[in-house]
Design an enzyme around this catalytic site. Structure first.
Site, PDB file in Angstrom:
ATOM      1  N   ARG A  61       0.869  -1.183   0.000  1.00  0.00           N
ATOM      2  CA  ARG A  61       0.000   0.000   0.000  1.00  0.00           C
ATOM      3  C   ARG A  61       0.904   1.231   0.000  1.00  0.00           C
ATOM      4  NH1 ARG A  61      -3.516  -0.336   5.092  1.00  0.00           N
ATOM      5  NH2 ARG A  61      -4.724  -1.850   3.911  1.00  0.00           N
ATOM      6  N   ARG A 106      -1.337   6.775   9.497  1.00  0.00           N
ATOM      7  CA  ARG A 106      -1.399   6.238   8.120  1.00  0.00           C
ATOM      8  C   ARG A 106      -1.446   7.358   7.069  1.00  0.00           C
ATOM      9  NH1 ARG A 106      -3.624   0.847   8.291  1.00  0.00           N
ATOM     10  NH2 ARG A 106      -2.762  -0.122  10.157  1.00  0.00           N
ATOM     11  N   LYS A 143      -3.154   1.457  15.005  1.00  0.00           N
ATOM     12  CA  LYS A 143      -3.200   2.306  13.824  1.00  0.00           C
ATOM     13  C   LYS A 143      -3.842   3.656  14.139  1.00  0.00           C
ATOM     14  CE  LYS A 143      -5.646  -0.633  11.319  1.00  0.00           C
ATOM     15  NZ  LYS A 143      -6.595  -1.236  10.362  1.00  0.00           N
ATOM     16  N   LYS A 194      -5.425   7.333  12.127  1.00  0.00           N
ATOM     17  CA  LYS A 194      -5.818   7.845  10.803  1.00  0.00           C
ATOM     18  C   LYS A 194      -6.170   9.323  10.852  1.00  0.00           C
ATOM     19  CE  LYS A 194      -7.317   3.340   9.247  1.00  0.00           C
ATOM     20  NZ  LYS A 194      -8.410   2.481   8.756  1.00  0.00           N
ATOM     21  N   CYS A 215     -15.262  -3.360   0.355  1.00  0.00           N
ATOM     22  CA  CYS A 215     -13.843  -3.586   0.640  1.00  0.00           C
ATOM     23  C   CYS A 215     -13.340  -4.732  -0.232  1.00  0.00           C
ATOM     24  CB  CYS A 215     -13.662  -3.930   2.109  1.00  0.00           C
ATOM     25  SG  CYS A 215     -14.278  -5.576   2.510  1.00  0.00           S
ATOM     26  N   CYS A 242      -7.770 -10.948   1.192  1.00  0.00           N
ATOM     27  CA  CYS A 242      -7.792 -10.524   2.587  1.00  0.00           C
ATOM     28  C   CYS A 242      -7.877 -11.732   3.525  1.00  0.00           C
ATOM     29  CB  CYS A 242      -8.959  -9.588   2.857  1.00  0.00           C
ATOM     30  SG  CYS A 242      -8.962  -9.084   4.590  1.00  0.00           S
ATOM     31  N   CYS A 283     -16.007  -8.260   6.684  1.00  0.00           N
ATOM     32  CA  CYS A 283     -15.903  -8.632   8.100  1.00  0.00           C
ATOM     33  C   CYS A 283     -16.115  -7.376   8.928  1.00  0.00           C
ATOM     34  CB  CYS A 283     -14.550  -9.299   8.391  1.00  0.00           C
ATOM     35  SG  CYS A 283     -13.199  -8.126   8.661  1.00  0.00           S
ATOM     36  N   CYS A 342     -13.550  -2.024   6.534  1.00  0.00           N
ATOM     37  CA  CYS A 342     -12.717  -1.283   5.580  1.00  0.00           C
ATOM     38  C   CYS A 342     -13.528  -0.598   4.481  1.00  0.00           C
ATOM     39  CB  CYS A 342     -11.690  -2.219   4.951  1.00  0.00           C
ATOM     40  SG  CYS A 342     -10.699  -3.092   6.180  1.00  0.00           S
TER      41      CYS A 342
HETATM   42 FE1  SRM Z   1      -8.687  -2.052   6.374  1.00  0.00          FE
HETATM   43  C1  SRM Z   1      -7.171  -4.624   7.931  1.00  0.00           C
HETATM   44  C2  SRM Z   1      -7.996  -3.476   3.431  1.00  0.00           C
HETATM   45  C3  SRM Z   1      -9.555   0.807   4.888  1.00  0.00           C
HETATM   46  C4  SRM Z   1     -10.260  -1.082   9.286  1.00  0.00           C
HETATM   47  N1  SRM Z   1      -7.706  -3.757   5.835  1.00  0.00           N
HETATM   48  C5  SRM Z   1      -7.123  -4.665   6.674  1.00  0.00           C
HETATM   49  C6  SRM Z   1      -6.316  -5.689   5.854  1.00  0.00           C
HETATM   50  C7  SRM Z   1      -4.913  -5.170   5.728  1.00  0.00           C
HETATM   51  C8  SRM Z   1      -6.352  -7.139   6.385  1.00  0.00           C
HETATM   52  C9  SRM Z   1      -5.235  -7.550   7.304  1.00  0.00           C
HETATM   53  O1  SRM Z   1      -5.043  -6.924   8.377  1.00  0.00           O
HETATM   54  O2  SRM Z   1      -4.555  -8.501   6.982  1.00  0.00           O
HETATM   55  C10 SRM Z   1      -7.086  -5.607   4.501  1.00  0.00           C
HETATM   56  C11 SRM Z   1      -6.303  -6.004   3.256  1.00  0.00           C
HETATM   57  C12 SRM Z   1      -7.221  -6.510   2.180  1.00  0.00           C
HETATM   58  C13 SRM Z   1      -6.556  -6.642   0.861  1.00  0.00           C
HETATM   59  O3  SRM Z   1      -6.377  -7.808   0.409  1.00  0.00           O
HETATM   60  O4  SRM Z   1      -6.218  -5.651   0.248  1.00  0.00           O
HETATM   61  C14 SRM Z   1      -7.613  -4.184   4.563  1.00  0.00           C
HETATM   62  N2  SRM Z   1      -8.635  -1.419   4.541  1.00  0.00           N
HETATM   63  C15 SRM Z   1      -8.408  -2.178   3.431  1.00  0.00           C
HETATM   64  C16 SRM Z   1      -8.685  -1.402   2.156  1.00  0.00           C
HETATM   65  C17 SRM Z   1      -7.750  -1.767   1.006  1.00  0.00           C
HETATM   66  C18 SRM Z   1     -10.168  -1.615   1.779  1.00  0.00           C
HETATM   67  C19 SRM Z   1     -10.583  -1.163   0.406  1.00  0.00           C
HETATM   68  O5  SRM Z   1     -11.362  -1.905  -0.172  1.00  0.00           O
HETATM   69  O6  SRM Z   1     -10.178  -0.101  -0.078  1.00  0.00           O
HETATM   70  C20 SRM Z   1      -8.532   0.028   2.704  1.00  0.00           C
HETATM   71  C21 SRM Z   1      -7.115   0.510   2.633  1.00  0.00           C
HETATM   72  C22 SRM Z   1      -6.987   1.888   3.160  1.00  0.00           C
HETATM   73  C23 SRM Z   1      -5.626   2.492   2.992  1.00  0.00           C
HETATM   74  O7  SRM Z   1      -5.286   2.813   1.865  1.00  0.00           O
HETATM   75  O8  SRM Z   1      -4.957   2.672   4.012  1.00  0.00           O
HETATM   76  C24 SRM Z   1      -8.928  -0.166   4.155  1.00  0.00           C
HETATM   77  N3  SRM Z   1      -9.653  -0.376   7.001  1.00  0.00           N
HETATM   78  C25 SRM Z   1     -10.033   0.634   6.176  1.00  0.00           C
HETATM   79  C26 SRM Z   1     -11.024   1.452   6.819  1.00  0.00           C
HETATM   80  C27 SRM Z   1     -11.765   2.619   6.194  1.00  0.00           C
HETATM   81  C28 SRM Z   1     -11.068   3.930   6.397  1.00  0.00           C
HETATM   82  O9  SRM Z   1     -10.011   3.992   7.064  1.00  0.00           O
HETATM   83  O10 SRM Z   1     -11.576   4.923   5.899  1.00  0.00           O
HETATM   84  C29 SRM Z   1     -11.234   0.900   8.074  1.00  0.00           C
HETATM   85  C30 SRM Z   1     -12.298   1.361   9.121  1.00  0.00           C
HETATM   86  C31 SRM Z   1     -11.952   2.628   9.786  1.00  0.00           C
HETATM   87  C32 SRM Z   1     -11.221   2.381  11.066  1.00  0.00           C
HETATM   88  O11 SRM Z   1     -10.007   2.202  11.030  1.00  0.00           O
HETATM   89  O12 SRM Z   1     -11.884   2.301  12.096  1.00  0.00           O
HETATM   90  C33 SRM Z   1     -10.362  -0.248   8.189  1.00  0.00           C
HETATM   91  N4  SRM Z   1      -8.666  -2.717   8.338  1.00  0.00           N
HETATM   92  C34 SRM Z   1      -9.427  -2.184   9.355  1.00  0.00           C
HETATM   93  C35 SRM Z   1      -9.216  -2.989  10.537  1.00  0.00           C
HETATM   94  C36 SRM Z   1      -9.857  -2.765  11.933  1.00  0.00           C
HETATM   95  C37 SRM Z   1      -9.096  -1.800  12.756  1.00  0.00           C
HETATM   96  C38 SRM Z   1      -9.611  -1.702  14.171  1.00  0.00           C
HETATM   97  O13 SRM Z   1      -9.816  -0.573  14.627  1.00  0.00           O
HETATM   98  O14 SRM Z   1      -9.787  -2.738  14.812  1.00  0.00           O
HETATM   99  C39 SRM Z   1      -8.338  -4.027  10.173  1.00  0.00           C
HETATM  100  C40 SRM Z   1      -7.814  -5.171  11.059  1.00  0.00           C
HETATM  101  C41 SRM Z   1      -6.797  -4.717  12.047  1.00  0.00           C
HETATM  102  O15 SRM Z   1      -6.238  -3.626  11.997  1.00  0.00           O
HETATM  103  O16 SRM Z   1      -6.548  -5.519  12.953  1.00  0.00           O
HETATM  104  C42 SRM Z   1      -8.033  -3.822   8.788  1.00  0.00           C
HETATM  105 FE1  SF4 Z   2     -10.664  -7.644   4.854  1.00  0.00          FE
HETATM  106 FE2  SF4 Z   2     -12.519  -7.270   6.675  1.00  0.00          FE
HETATM  107 FE3  SF4 Z   2     -11.146  -5.197   5.746  1.00  0.00          FE
HETATM  108 FE4  SF4 Z   2     -12.895  -6.360   4.177  1.00  0.00          FE
HETATM  109  S1  SF4 Z   2     -13.383  -5.330   6.095  1.00  0.00           S
HETATM  110  S2  SF4 Z   2     -10.784  -5.819   3.589  1.00  0.00           S
HETATM  111  S3  SF4 Z   2     -12.753  -8.463   4.770  1.00  0.00           S
HETATM  112  S4  SF4 Z   2     -10.317  -6.844   6.928  1.00  0.00           S
END
Ligand code: SRM
Ligand code: SF4
Length: 574
Positions: free
Chosen positions: A83, A153, A218, A220, A438, A444, A483, A487
């Site tokens: 990323r 981030r 993390k 943001k 997402c 993922c 899930c 995201c």
């Molecule tokens: Fe996310 C984890 C994809 C935005 C909350 N996210 C992941 C991972 C890296 C899975 C992992 O930990 O192994 C996913 C990779 C999937 C893949 O194959 O690409 C993933 N997140 C994404 C993306 C690519 C979704 C998308 O379809 O665009 C977004 C990448 C953003 C970026 O460029 O940095 C993405 N993730 C978000 C958002 C939305 C936002 O930030 O606007 C959230 C919710 C907002 C928040 O943070 O509360 C989000 N991602 C998470 C979480 C839960 C964090 C938490 O507070 O518990 C995880 C899991 C973790 O961190 O343990 C996670």
């Molecule tokens: Fe993966 Fe869950 Fe984030 Fe979707 S919401 S990209 S399934 S970690």
């Protein structure tokens, strides 16, 4: 503001193992270099599996073929997802051409994936190509530092540069904040770019803002320009809401403590809106950014990662206590918040003319996946545009792409290419353009249900529902996440689906169109067919009973279908 004020500033108890990993990592180096030359496994071992995240990578494997490989007694086909760090999502055409080429030549999926946080991801990079990837990016001025891990981030900024001067200023602040909060360790340069070793420079690493153990979780940050809430402030720990006077930026309202993730069955986790702490002047911006980050660094929960984000720190210590600490650290008091209003959230697809007379074309990219396939050659189309485009390009937080700063004389040619390659498609409904998912399967590791691959067909069904009820041109903000990590930001949608298992989702209702309300659980663990039937019935009621221009999300609350989530810690799970 939270109603749960208990001033335990630091959570006592055995620290989460990630704290050990960070502390022992020698400022994020670990033994990544040794792992890179280990040919026995395609993956990263022990702590390095976590540490590569701070360098912008996640170890993954293709879940579609995982079981088959296991049957053949093979380890999963490990690869990494990268990323990039792109504050405000701005990328030049020449940078685009380089990432387009890398995706073709060195990724197993051959795609560029625009994310919900204004950047791009490569999926499927094998170990022998990882260093090449970082060196290629470095040669075009891109890095992936701190796009994952317990750090600040990629910093978001409202995308469309229609009010050119204000956008330019806001974008510059997004860049400055990103740089200011970036890890200062030279590990990235040393490991990936063969930079000088810290032992040879005699200058030890130091992390004045993040500290040796980095953040508890993390973090943001955004810079947003009302009336657009395109970056979804309530998903973020720290937001700078631009306050302007006569088109000039004069300062920011500071919103702290948003976040969307939760864990099923654990009511101590919940999505939460950010709180408005007050107005600050421009000159104090970086100091306030650092003060919020260091307060969260010192007070965030390092015992339980599920409760470690800023949103939980605020609810544990009290927003006022947090605010006073930020004022103490900056030596400056917040002023009363300045008025502002969000009136929109999605991207305006198609052409807009900026006040500088330049044209900006927003291309709708379904789920942000830029790839050539049987239906359309989107990737080739974007490449053709990048080959001739004189302005810049902007990735949006809704996974779309803006071709920005187009001169009048170039407009027709760019439009022609966009039409030819399916990047402009008059048949796309408003509903499709306001739906988002997402990534989920196959890359993922945390996905419980399909999201990106599920969305297109489900939206076709939703279009059918709107058509049946006589409103084919209207839309409901619809989002799917595979899930409860959230995201795809379903926890700010009017209709949000959160994956539970194969073709099973929780159905949440009652977010609003501008993204300032968290939706509430309506149906638990239901199939997509049942969800469609529910939506069909509810849309029928909405069309029949709605007040003038009442949105679907507002209607379901007024009509008592779900109750309103006002204070998450109290209302979300009740
Ligand atoms: Fe996310 C984890 C994809 C935005 C909350 N996210 C992941 C991972 C890296 C899975 C992992 O930990 O192994 C996913 C990779 C999937 C893949 O194959 O690409 C993933 N997140 C994404 C993306 C690519 C979704 C998308 O379809 O665009 C977004 C990448 C953003 C970026 O460029 O940095 C993405 N993730 C978000 C958002 C939305 C936002 O930030 O606007 C959230 C919710 C907002 C928040 O943070 O509360 C989000 N991602 C998470 C979480 C839960 C964090 C938490 O507070 O518990 C995880 C899991 C973790 O961190 O343990 C996670
Ligand atoms: Fe993966 Fe869950 Fe984030 Fe979707 S919401 S990209 S399934 S970690």
């Amino acid at each position: 503001m939270s109603d749960n004020q208990n001033t335990a500033l630091i959570v006592e108890g055995p620290l989460a193992d990630n704290e050990r990993i960070k502390g022992e990592s020698n400022y994020l180096r670990g033994t990544i270099t040794e792992d890179l030359s280990d040919q026995i496994t395609g993956g990263f071992t022990a702590d390095n599996f976590q540490l590569i995240r701070f360098h912008g990578m996640y170890q993954q494997d293709d879940r579609d073929i995982r079981a088959e490989r296991a049957k053949q007694k093979l380890e999963p086909l490990h690869n990494v997802m990268l990323r990039a760090r792109m504050p405000g999502g701005v990328i030049t055409p020449s940078q685009w051409l380089a990432i387009d080429k890398f995706a073709d030549e060195h990724t197993s999926y051959g795609s560029i994936r625009l994310t919900t946080r204004q950047t791009f991801q490569f999926h499927g990079v094998l170990k022998p190509n990882i260093k090449l990837m970082h060196q290629t990016l470095n040669s075009i001025g891109i890095d992936s530092i701190a796009t994952a891990g317990d750090v600040n981030r990629n910093v978001l900024c409202t995308s469309n540069p229609v009010e050119s001067e204000l956008h330019q200023e806001a974008y510059q602040w997004a860049t400055k904040i990103s740089e200011h909060l970036l890890p200062k360790t030279r590990a990235y340069a040393e490991v990936w770019l063969d930079g000088e070793k810290v032992e040879d420079t005699q200058v030890p690493d130091d992390e004045p803002i993040l500290g040796k153990h980095y953040l508890p979780r993390k973090f943001k940050t955004t810079v947003v320009i009302p009336p657009s809430n395109d970056i979804d402030v309530h998903a973020n720990d720290l937001n700078f809401v631009a306050i302007s006077d006569n088109g000039k930026l004069i300062g920011f309202n500071v919103l702290v403590g948003g976040g969307l993730a939760m864990t099923f069955g654990d009511n101590s986790t919940y999505p939460r809106r950010a709180d408005d702490l007050g107005f600050i002047e421009l000159k104090d911006t970086l100091d306030f950014a650092a003060a919020v980050v260091t307060t969260q660094r010192d007070w965030g929960n390092r015992v339980n990662r599920k409760n470690a984000k800023t949103k939980y720190t605020l609810d544990r210590v009290g927003t006022d206590v947090f605010k006073q600490e930020v004022e103490r650290r900056t030596g400056v008091a917040f002023q009363a918040s300045r008025p502002y209003e969000f009136t929109s959230r999605g991207d305006t697809i198609g052409w807009v003319k900026g006040i500088d007379n330049k044209h900006h074309l927003t291309l709708f990219i379904e789920n942000g996946r830029i790839k050539d396939n049987a239906e359309a050659a989107l990737k080739t189309g974007v490449r053709k545009i990048a080959e001739i485009h004189q302005g810049d390009m902007r990735m949006t937080a809704n996974q779309n792409l803006i071709i920005a700063g187009i001169a009048e004389q170039d407009k027709a040619q760019i439009e022609q290419i966009a039409l030819e390659y399916g990047l402009i498609d008059a048949k796309q409904s408003n509903q499709r353009q306001n739906s988002m998912a997402c990534v989920a399967f196959p890359t993922c590791p945390l996905a419980m249900a399909e999201a990106e691959r599920f969305l297109p067909e489900f939206v076709t069904s939703l279009e059918g529902v709107l058509d049946k009820h006589g409103i084919p041109d209207e839309h409901i903000v619809f989002r799917v996440t595979g899930c409860p990590n959230g995201c795809g930001r379903a926890m700010l949608a009017e209709i949000g689906l959160v994956g539970r298992g194969p073709d099973k989702y929780n159905l949440y209702l009652g977010g609003n169109p501008v993204g300032t309300r968290i939706p509430k659980l309506y149906k638990d663990n239901v199939t997509s067919a049942d969800i469609l039937a529910e939506i069909d019935q509810l849309v029928g009621q909405w069309v029949e009973n709605r007040q003038e221009s009442e949105s679907f999300g507002d209607f379901v609350i007024r009509h008592g279908v779900v109750s309103e989530v006002k204070v998450s810690v109290r209302d979300f799970h009740d």
